[in-house]
Design an enzyme around this catalytic site. Structure first.
Site, PDB file in Angstrom:
ATOM      1  NE  ARG A   9      21.900  -5.616 -21.040  1.00 37.07           N
ATOM      2  CZ  ARG A   9      22.258  -5.592 -22.313  1.00 37.07           C
ATOM      3  NH1 ARG A   9      23.403  -5.036 -22.670  1.00 37.07           N
ATOM      4  NH2 ARG A   9      21.493  -6.127 -23.241  1.00 37.07           N
ATOM      5  CB  SER A  36      27.625  -5.162 -23.399  1.00 35.18           C
ATOM      6  OG  SER A  36      27.766  -5.564 -24.746  1.00 35.18           O
ATOM      7  CD  GLU A  57      38.521  -8.402 -18.257  1.00 36.05           C
ATOM      8  OE1 GLU A  57      37.760  -8.367 -19.240  1.00 36.05           O
ATOM      9  OE2 GLU A  57      39.672  -8.894 -18.289  1.00 36.05           O
ATOM     10  CG  PHE A  82      35.146 -11.124 -18.375  1.00 34.31           C
ATOM     11  CD1 PHE A  82      35.583 -12.416 -18.624  1.00 34.31           C
ATOM     12  CD2 PHE A  82      34.429 -10.471 -19.362  1.00 34.31           C
ATOM     13  CE1 PHE A  82      35.324 -13.045 -19.829  1.00 34.31           C
ATOM     14  CE2 PHE A  82      34.165 -11.081 -20.573  1.00 34.31           C
ATOM     15  CZ  PHE A  82      34.604 -12.376 -20.812  1.00 34.31           C
ATOM     16  CG  HIS A 108      26.102  -9.399 -20.168  1.00 33.98           C
ATOM     17  ND1 HIS A 108      25.915  -8.038 -20.020  1.00 33.98           N
ATOM     18  CD2 HIS A 108      25.885  -9.661 -21.482  1.00 33.98           C
ATOM     19  CE1 HIS A 108      25.595  -7.508 -21.186  1.00 33.98           C
ATOM     20  NE2 HIS A 108      25.552  -8.465 -22.087  1.00 33.98           N
ATOM     21  CG  ASP A 116      27.386 -14.559 -25.124  1.00 38.81           C
ATOM     22  OD1 ASP A 116      27.108 -14.694 -26.330  1.00 38.81           O
ATOM     23  OD2 ASP A 116      27.476 -13.456 -24.571  1.00 38.81           O
ATOM     24  NE  ARG A 166      23.121 -10.684 -24.228  1.00 35.48           N
ATOM     25  CZ  ARG A 166      23.705 -11.509 -25.089  1.00 35.48           C
ATOM     26  NH1 ARG A 166      24.042 -12.732 -24.711  1.00 35.48           N
ATOM     27  NH2 ARG A 166      23.956 -11.125 -26.322  1.00 35.48           N
TER      28      ARG A 166
END
Length: 322
Positions: A9, A36, A57, A82, A108, A116, A166
Site C-alpha cells: 500500500r 490507512s 463505499e 469493503f 488490507h 481485525d 497491510r
C-alpha cells in the site's frame, strides 16, 4: 534478497504522488480511510483532485464511475473487504458493465489484516473480481511492484482491480522494472517443480525454493502479478517443463490463483497440482504471521507439498517405465 521491507500500500501511495505530478486527469477517492490506504499524501498535495466519500463505499464507486465517464482517471481506495463485498453490485453495474476507466485500489487484503479478524479479512476478493467480464486484476508482490503496477494501471484503458496489503513485506523486485500487465515474471528457473504465487506469497515461494535447492530440488518461481488476463503461454511452458505445480496465495483456494491455474492446466497440460491457500473457512483474529502459519501459508507447507508432488511424479514415471 528480501532484507528490506515495505507495505505494498505504501508503494501505491508513492505512485499516486508521481501520477498527481505528471497526469492532471488522475483523481483519487477514498472512503474515510486515507491514512490507512496511503492516499492521505495525495489529498494533502492535490486537495482539488481528492474526494472523500465517507463510509459509503457504494457511493465511492458511483462517484468514481461518474468521474471516469467525464474523462478523468479515478483511483477509488478503501479496504478490500469493503470495496469488493459491500460495493460489488455498483462495481458490476457502474464500472464493469459499461467498461469505465475506474481503478479500484483495495488495501488490507487477505488474512494479514491480522487482529481485525474475519469481518475485515478479504479472502474472496480475487474470486469476485475475476468473475467480472473485462476486469483486469493485479496483485503486486512487493512495494516496488505496487508502485509500478499503479503507474501501469493509470495507463491501462478499462477497469482495474489492484490488490494491496497491510503489513510490510520483503522487497524482492527491482524498483526500476516496468510493470507489464498480463505477463508472468519468472523469478527463478528450475526443472523439478513450478511454484506459482501472487502477492505476499511470492516471497514465501522464493524462501521455499531456496530451501529446496539445498535439498537438490530445482524449483522455478513464477510471480503471477496479473491474475487476469493470465499469461497462459508462460504458465503452460513452465508446467510442461517441470511436470508439477504448487500454487500459493493469501486467498481462499476457491476462485483465486489456484483456481485460475487449475483452469488453464486442465485444458492444456494436466500435470499434478497442489493449491495452497485458505481452505473453505473464514479467517480469524490473530497476529499476521500466526495466521499465516495457522493456515499453512509458509515455506514449510510449500516444501511439504513439493515433496508430495515429487513422490507422485516418481511413482508415475515408475509406472510408465514398467
Amino acid at each position: 534478497m528480501g532484507e528490506q521491507t515495505m507495505a505494498t500500500r505504501e508503494g501505491y501511495g508513492r505512485a499516486l504522488m508521481e501520477l498527481g505530478r505528471r497526469e492532471p486527469r488522475v483523481v483519487v477517492l477514498d472512503a474515510d480511510l486515507s491514512k490507512s490506504t496511503q492516499t492521505a499524501r495525495f489529498a494533502s498535495e492535490y486537495p482539488e483532485r481528492f474526494f472523500n466519500a465517507g463510509v459509503a463505499e457504494a457511493n465511492l464507486i458511483g462517484m468514481a464511475a461518474g468521474l471516469a465517464a467525464s474523462g478523468f482517471v479515478p483511483f477509488a481506495s478503501t479496504f478490500a473487504v469493503f470495496a469488493t463485498q459491500r460495493a460489488y453490485n455498483q462495481i458490476f453495474q457502474s464500472v464493469a458493465y459499461p467498461a469505465l476507466n475506474v481503478k479500484i485500489a483495495a488495501s488490507h487484503a487477505g488474512i494479514t489484516v491480522g487482529e481485525d479478524g474475519a469481518s475485515h479479512q478479504a479472502i474472496d476478493d480475487l474470486a469476485l473480481m475475476r468473475a467480472l467480464p473485462g476486469m483486469t486484476v493485479l496483485v503486486p508482490a512487493d512495494a516496488y511492484q505496487a508502485y509500478q503496477a499503479t503507474l501501469a494501471a493509470a495507463e491501462w484503458e478499462g477497469p482495474v482491480y489492484l490488490r494491496l496489503g497491510r503489513p510490510a513485506v520483503p522487497l524482492i523486485t527491482s524498483p526500476e522494472q516496468r510493470f507489464r500487465i498480463g505477463r508472468i515474471e519468472v523469478l527463478r528457473e528450475g526443472g523439478d517443480v513450478a511454484l506459482v504465487a501472487c502477492g505476499h506469497m511470492v516471497w514465501v515461494a522464493l524462501e521455499a525454493a531456496e530451501a529446496l535447492e539445498r535439498r537438490g530440488c530445482q524449483a522455478a518461481v513464477l510471480n503471477i502479478s496479473t491474475l487476469k488476463p493470465l499469461d497462459r503461454e508462460t504458465l503452460v511452458h513452465w508446467a510442461s517443463q517441470c511436470g508439477a505445480v504448487v500454487t500459493v496465495e493469501e486467498h481462499s483456494v476457491i476462485g483465486g490463483l489456484g483456481s485460475a491455474v487449475a483452469e488453464v492446466l486442465s485444458e492444456t497440460v494436466p500435470v499434478p497440482l497442489i493449491r495452497i491457500g485458505i481452505p473453505d473457512t473464514f479467517g480469524q483474529s490473530g497476529k499476521p504471521q500466526e495466521l499465516l502459519d495457522h493456515y499453512g501459508l509458509n515455506a514449510a507447507s510449500v516444501i511439504r507439498a513439493v515433496e508430495h508432488l515429487l513422490e507422485r511424479k516418481g511413482s508415475k514415471n515408475g509406472q510408465n517405465n514398467a
